[in-house]
Motif scaffolding. Structure first.
Motif, PDB file in Angstrom:
ATOM      1  N   ILE A 186       0.843  -1.202   0.000  1.00  0.00           N
ATOM      2  CA  ILE A 186       0.000   0.000   0.000  1.00  0.00           C
ATOM      3  C   ILE A 186       0.876   1.250   0.000  1.00  0.00           C
ATOM      4  O   ILE A 186       0.677   2.185  -0.790  1.00  0.00           O
ATOM      5  CB  ILE A 186      -0.944  -0.011   1.216  1.00  0.00           C
ATOM      6  N   GLN A 187       1.859   1.285   0.890  1.00  0.00           N
ATOM      7  CA  GLN A 187       2.737   2.451   0.988  1.00  0.00           C
ATOM      8  C   GLN A 187       3.589   2.611  -0.271  1.00  0.00           C
ATOM      9  O   GLN A 187       3.688   3.712  -0.835  1.00  0.00           O
ATOM     10  CB  GLN A 187       3.635   2.306   2.212  1.00  0.00           C
ATOM     11  N   ALA A 188       4.210   1.525  -0.702  1.00  0.00           N
ATOM     12  CA  ALA A 188       5.115   1.607  -1.853  1.00  0.00           C
ATOM     13  C   ALA A 188       4.377   2.011  -3.122  1.00  0.00           C
ATOM     14  O   ALA A 188       4.875   2.838  -3.906  1.00  0.00           O
ATOM     15  CB  ALA A 188       5.820   0.268  -2.051  1.00  0.00           C
ATOM     16  N   ASP A 189       3.177   1.457  -3.344  1.00  0.00           N
ATOM     17  CA  ASP A 189       2.428   1.785  -4.559  1.00  0.00           C
ATOM     18  C   ASP A 189       2.022   3.256  -4.571  1.00  0.00           C
ATOM     19  O   ASP A 189       2.005   3.899  -5.625  1.00  0.00           O
ATOM     20  CB  ASP A 189       1.196   0.887  -4.685  1.00  0.00           C
ATOM     21  N   TRP A 190       1.701   3.787  -3.405  1.00  0.00           N
ATOM     22  CA  TRP A 190       1.349   5.212  -3.317  1.00  0.00           C
ATOM     23  C   TRP A 190       2.570   6.079  -3.650  1.00  0.00           C
ATOM     24  O   TRP A 190       2.469   7.057  -4.394  1.00  0.00           O
ATOM     25  CB  TRP A 190       0.825   5.526  -1.922  1.00  0.00           C
ATOM     26  N   ILE A 191       3.731   5.706  -3.113  1.00  0.00           N
ATOM     27  CA  ILE A 191       4.960   6.460  -3.394  1.00  0.00           C
ATOM     28  C   ILE A 191       5.307   6.372  -4.877  1.00  0.00           C
ATOM     29  O   ILE A 191       5.686   7.371  -5.504  1.00  0.00           O
ATOM     30  CB  ILE A 191       6.126   5.923  -2.529  1.00  0.00           C
ATOM     31  N   ILE A 215      -5.484   3.909   4.138  1.00  0.00           N
ATOM     32  CA  ILE A 215      -5.626   4.063   2.687  1.00  0.00           C
ATOM     33  C   ILE A 215      -6.420   5.313   2.361  1.00  0.00           C
ATOM     34  O   ILE A 215      -6.093   6.055   1.421  1.00  0.00           O
ATOM     35  CB  ILE A 215      -6.298   2.813   2.076  1.00  0.00           C
ATOM     36  N   SER A 216      -7.475   5.564   3.141  1.00  0.00           N
ATOM     37  CA  SER A 216      -8.314   6.739   2.862  1.00  0.00           C
ATOM     38  C   SER A 216      -7.531   8.034   3.039  1.00  0.00           C
ATOM     39  O   SER A 216      -7.712   8.987   2.260  1.00  0.00           O
ATOM     40  CB  SER A 216      -9.550   6.729   3.763  1.00  0.00           C
ATOM     41  N   PHE A 217      -6.649   8.099   4.025  1.00  0.00           N
ATOM     42  CA  PHE A 217      -5.808   9.288   4.206  1.00  0.00           C
ATOM     43  C   PHE A 217      -4.877   9.482   3.012  1.00  0.00           C
ATOM     44  O   PHE A 217      -4.703  10.602   2.512  1.00  0.00           O
ATOM     45  CB  PHE A 217      -4.985   9.181   5.493  1.00  0.00           C
ATOM     46  N   LEU A 218      -4.270   8.390   2.548  1.00  0.00           N
ATOM     47  CA  LEU A 218      -3.367   8.485   1.392  1.00  0.00           C
ATOM     48  C   LEU A 218      -4.120   8.920   0.138  1.00  0.00           C
ATOM     49  O   LEU A 218      -3.628   9.754  -0.638  1.00  0.00           O
ATOM     50  CB  LEU A 218      -2.675   7.137   1.160  1.00  0.00           C
ATOM     51  N   LYS A 219      -5.303   8.356  -0.069  1.00  0.00           N
ATOM     52  CA  LYS A 219      -6.094   8.716  -1.257  1.00  0.00           C
ATOM     53  C   LYS A 219      -6.530  10.173  -1.214  1.00  0.00           C
ATOM     54  O   LYS A 219      -6.520  10.870  -2.234  1.00  0.00           O
ATOM     55  CB  LYS A 219      -7.315   7.794  -1.372  1.00  0.00           C
ATOM     56  N   ASP A 220      -6.930  10.640  -0.035  1.00  0.00           N
ATOM     57  CA  ASP A 220      -7.338  12.041   0.103  1.00  0.00           C
ATOM     58  C   ASP A 220      -6.172  12.968  -0.242  1.00  0.00           C
ATOM     59  O   ASP A 220      -6.352  14.013  -0.878  1.00  0.00           O
ATOM     60  CB  ASP A 220      -7.815  12.325   1.525  1.00  0.00           C
ATOM     61  N   CYS A 221      -4.980  12.588   0.179  1.00  0.00           N
ATOM     62  CA  CYS A 221      -3.801  13.404  -0.097  1.00  0.00           C
ATOM     63  C   CYS A 221      -3.522  13.471  -1.600  1.00  0.00           C
ATOM     64  O   CYS A 221      -3.341  14.555  -2.162  1.00  0.00           O
ATOM     65  CB  CYS A 221      -2.590  12.836   0.640  1.00  0.00           C
ATOM     66  N   SER A 222      -3.493  12.334  -2.261  1.00  0.00           N
ATOM     67  CA  SER A 222      -3.170  12.323  -3.698  1.00  0.00           C
ATOM     68  C   SER A 222      -4.257  12.993  -4.527  1.00  0.00           C
ATOM     69  O   SER A 222      -3.963  13.688  -5.501  1.00  0.00           O
ATOM     70  CB  SER A 222      -2.943  10.888  -4.181  1.00  0.00           C
ATOM     71  N   SER A 223      -5.517  12.811  -4.132  1.00  0.00           N
ATOM     72  CA  SER A 223      -6.605  13.433  -4.895  1.00  0.00           C
ATOM     73  C   SER A 223      -6.650  14.941  -4.694  1.00  0.00           C
ATOM     74  O   SER A 223      -7.216  15.674  -5.512  1.00  0.00           O
ATOM     75  CB  SER A 223      -7.947  12.813  -4.498  1.00  0.00           C
ATOM     76  N   ASN A 262      -4.082  16.837  -4.873  1.00  0.00           N
ATOM     77  CA  ASN A 262      -2.812  17.284  -5.455  1.00  0.00           C
ATOM     78  C   ASN A 262      -1.665  17.216  -4.442  1.00  0.00           C
ATOM     79  O   ASN A 262      -0.816  18.094  -4.372  1.00  0.00           O
ATOM     80  CB  ASN A 262      -2.932  18.698  -6.025  1.00  0.00           C
ATOM     81  N   TYR A 263      -1.674  16.148  -3.657  1.00  0.00           N
ATOM     82  CA  TYR A 263      -0.622  15.869  -2.682  1.00  0.00           C
ATOM     83  C   TYR A 263      -0.454  17.020  -1.683  1.00  0.00           C
ATOM     84  O   TYR A 263       0.666  17.493  -1.419  1.00  0.00           O
ATOM     85  CB  TYR A 263       0.692  15.529  -3.390  1.00  0.00           C
ATOM     86  N   LYS A 264      -1.588  17.417  -1.140  1.00  0.00           N
ATOM     87  CA  LYS A 264      -1.559  18.437  -0.087  1.00  0.00           C
ATOM     88  C   LYS A 264      -0.748  17.919   1.096  1.00  0.00           C
ATOM     89  O   LYS A 264      -0.878  16.780   1.510  1.00  0.00           O
ATOM     90  CB  LYS A 264      -2.982  18.768   0.360  1.00  0.00           C
ATOM     91  N   GLY A 265       0.086  18.767   1.640  1.00  0.00           N
ATOM     92  CA  GLY A 265       0.982  18.365   2.715  1.00  0.00           C
ATOM     93  C   GLY A 265       2.397  18.122   2.228  1.00  0.00           C
ATOM     94  O   GLY A 265       3.295  17.846   3.022  1.00  0.00           O
ATOM     95  N   PHE A 266       2.570  18.219   0.901  1.00  0.00           N
ATOM     96  CA  PHE A 266       3.900  18.127   0.294  1.00  0.00           C
ATOM     97  C   PHE A 266       4.135  19.347  -0.586  1.00  0.00           C
ATOM     98  O   PHE A 266       3.195  19.897  -1.147  1.00  0.00           O
ATOM     99  CB  PHE A 266       4.026  16.865  -0.570  1.00  0.00           C
ATOM    100  N   GLU A 267       5.388  19.734  -0.710  1.00  0.00           N
ATOM    101  CA  GLU A 267       5.765  20.807  -1.624  1.00  0.00           C
ATOM    102  C   GLU A 267       6.639  20.221  -2.721  1.00  0.00           C
ATOM    103  O   GLU A 267       7.621  19.528  -2.438  1.00  0.00           O
ATOM    104  CB  GLU A 267       6.521  21.910  -0.882  1.00  0.00           C
ATOM    105  N   MET A 268       6.264  20.477  -3.978  1.00  0.00           N
ATOM    106  CA  MET A 268       7.020  19.967  -5.123  1.00  0.00           C
ATOM    107  C   MET A 268       7.595  21.122  -5.928  1.00  0.00           C
ATOM    108  O   MET A 268       6.960  22.163  -6.056  1.00  0.00           O
ATOM    109  CB  MET A 268       6.117  19.112  -6.022  1.00  0.00           C
ATOM    110  N   SER A 269       8.782  20.891  -6.463  1.00  0.00           N
ATOM    111  CA  SER A 269       9.397  21.928  -7.315  1.00  0.00           C
ATOM    112  C   SER A 269      10.251  21.267  -8.373  1.00  0.00           C
ATOM    113  O   SER A 269      10.509  20.073  -8.331  1.00  0.00           O
ATOM    114  CB  SER A 269      10.242  22.882  -6.452  1.00  0.00           C
TER     115      SER A 269
END
Length: 539
Positions: A449-454, A522-530, A532-539
């Motif tokens: 679950i973790q690896a597939d999300w990453i 799983i629901s927390f991970l899905k909410d994050c990715s849906s 736009n990965y809120k809680g992470f900063e991308m550049s």
């Protein structure tokens, strides 16, 4: 000449997590390799060879559940032993040809992030031969890679053999006819004790806390009396179930409160859980077993009654299965046993409660305790566990662009986002570690679950031409609040367990596991990715 490995992803460790990352990322055309400290694959199942080493998840769930990796391998036991798991990983390699991308006998010692290139400069024990630069690091070091050995006075003076269960030699140790001490009754202690007791001249067990071990109800391919092996056409349904239960196994807490059941109803259901074996009595019990103290104590009293009936000596009964629970049942991970309690009916087996008679020192000849004095041994086995969940991560000196280490970061408490990453440490992720469902879940399910999300995140970054990602401090604080909030509503805080770091002297006591279960995670991970990965900063 020093060889330079320029990688998209460096994976550290060739256990379940590392091999999953390797096979998935290769298919997606990432340049990925594994650094593995040992000479083989399988992680804990390559390293841990102590007598009786065995998994505590039914085999259908303790394997890779994706693709058709499972085809062509015949398991022979419901709960496989170390040798069969080692054979399984060799089967996986034959299927996927993984070893060609693994750097064996290569231990990662440090990693430094370079902000100008958004890459990690990685050093290993072979750094004179090879330099590794990687855009991303996946720390797949497991939750039990740093062993704990109590610092008893005089250990170095002992003239016999002394070792920890985690470093049992491949050539084995001959205990036949020997006087043996086992210190500790966690999982490795229980498994070692029940395996060597019939062979030794005399065995003395030193116990701090009783292990509230549960009947395994082992089954074999040749004898399926206790448990029926699934047929191949059932495997996909079984694999799918690992995403919908609390633990990632195929059973769940029943949707009933024990507080609403009569004594007779409870006893009947407890009996059924015991009959099924494995972890049914732990995480297939009433849904309020970890929140209602009265229900929990009823479960303990049932366990106590069943266990005491198997032990003859009244003193040993009270040491192994005390009438008053040492902690709420199941708030320390119970081990699975096959004949553990019967071992203590042997005339050549003694047990000492070190809470009442502490170990004073190890002498040249044996172990000295307050009440018993010196007992002489040929072999002393430390089954004293691990600096779990954080220890393996801290084995590697990892520094960010500000020269801050993870150890510095966690000095005042562990902080992560989803138990996957750390703020101010870009482009590095870990699996099966702190603040994830780790200790309360089936390992392969949690890992996949973790690896597939990453992996999905890495694919998105590549598509969007992003080269750096880092968790925010706000996300870390929020996740810690969520993890603590769920934990504090349960009985888990009442036990001095490795779930909270309480087994290591001087280690900060804090919540190290997400207790909301696999579906909620799983629901927390899905909410994050849906989002736009809120809680992470991308550049």
């Amino acid at each position: 000449m020093v060889k330079v490995e320029q990688l998209d992803v460096l994976v550290v460790g060739a256990g379940f997590s590392g091999l999953h990352f390797l096979q998935k990322l290769r298919k997606l055309n990432f340049n990925v390799k594994i650094c593995e400290a040992t000479s083989g694959i399988g992680g804990t199942w390559y390293i841990h060879r102590y007598p009786g080493a065995r998994v505590d998840s039914d085999f259908p769930f303790y394997q890779f559940t994706q693709d058709d990796i499972w085809k062509g391998f015949q398991w022979t036991e419901r709960f496989p032993g170390q040798q069969e798991l080692e054979q399984y990983f060799e089967h996986v390699d034959r299927k996927l040809n993984l070893k060609k991308d693994i750097m064996f006998n290569t231990r990662v010692t440090s990693a430094q992030f370079c902000s100008s290139t958004n890459q990690w400069l990685v050093k290993t024990n072979n750094s004179e031969e090879i330099t590794v630069r990687a855009k991303f690091i996946m720390l797949c070091v497991g939750f039990a890679d740093r062993k704990y050995t109590p610092k008893f006075k005089g250990v170095d003076e002992f003239k016999g053999i002394v070792l920890h269960t985690s470093v049992w030699p491949k050539s084995d140790i001959d205990v036949v006819g020997k006087r043996v001490a086992v210190i500790g009754t966690g999982a490795s202690g229980v498994q070692t004790i029940q395996e060597i007791a019939p062979k030794v001249d005399h065995l003395t067990v030193y116990q701090r806390t009783p292990n509230l071990a549960l009947p395994m109800q082992q089954s074999s391919l040749l004898d399926q009396t206790n448990w029926k092996f699934p047929t191949p056409d059932q495997f996909q349904e079984i694999f799918d179930s690992t995403r919908s239960t609390f633990s990632g196994l195929d059973f769940n807490f029943i949707p009933l409160n024990g507080s609403g059941a009569t004594h007779e109803q409870r006893e009947a259901y407890f009996e059924e859980c015991f009959r099924r074996g494995g972890f049914y009595f732990w995480i297939g019990n009433y849904q309020d077993i970890f929140t209602n103290a009265e229900v929990n104590d009823a479960a303990y009293q049932f366990w106590c009654k069943k266990t005491r009936s198997r032990i003859n000596d009244p003193v040993k009964k009270e040491i192994l299965a005390p009438t008053i629970a040492p902690h709420p049942f199941g708030t320390k991970r119970p081990s699975l046993e096959q004949r553990y309690y019967e071992v203590y009916n042997q005339s050549n087996v003694d047990i000492i409660n070190v809470r009442k008679s502490p170990i004073i020192e190890v002498t040249e000849k044996g172990i000295k305790t307050e009440v018993e004095g010196e007992i002489e041994f040929d072999v002393i086995i430390f089954a004293t566990g691990y600096d779990a969940q954080t220890g393996a991560i801290l084995n590697v000196e990892i520094k960010n662009e500000f020269n801050e280490s993870i150890e510095d970061k966690w000095r005042n408490g562990v902080l992560t986002n989803f138990g996957l990453s750390i703020a101010s440490f870009p482009n590095i992720f870990f699996t099966y570690g702190p603040q994830a469902p780790t200790a309360l879940s089936n390992g392969p399910a949690c890992i996949e679950i973790q690896a597939d999300w990453i992996i999905e995140l890495l694919v998105k970054m590549r598509q969007d031409h992003k080269t750096k990602i880092v968790a925010t401090e706000e996300a870390e604080a929020k996740w810690k609040e969520i993890v603590n909030g769920i934990w504090e509503k349960t009985l888990f805080p009442l036990a001095d367990s490795w779930y909270q770091g309480a087994n290591i002297p001087g280690k900060r006591r804090e919540t190290l596991n997400f207790a909301g279960g696999i579906p909620m995670y799983i629901s927390f991970l899905k909410d994050c990715s849906s989002d736009n990965y809120k809680g992470f900063e991308m550049s």
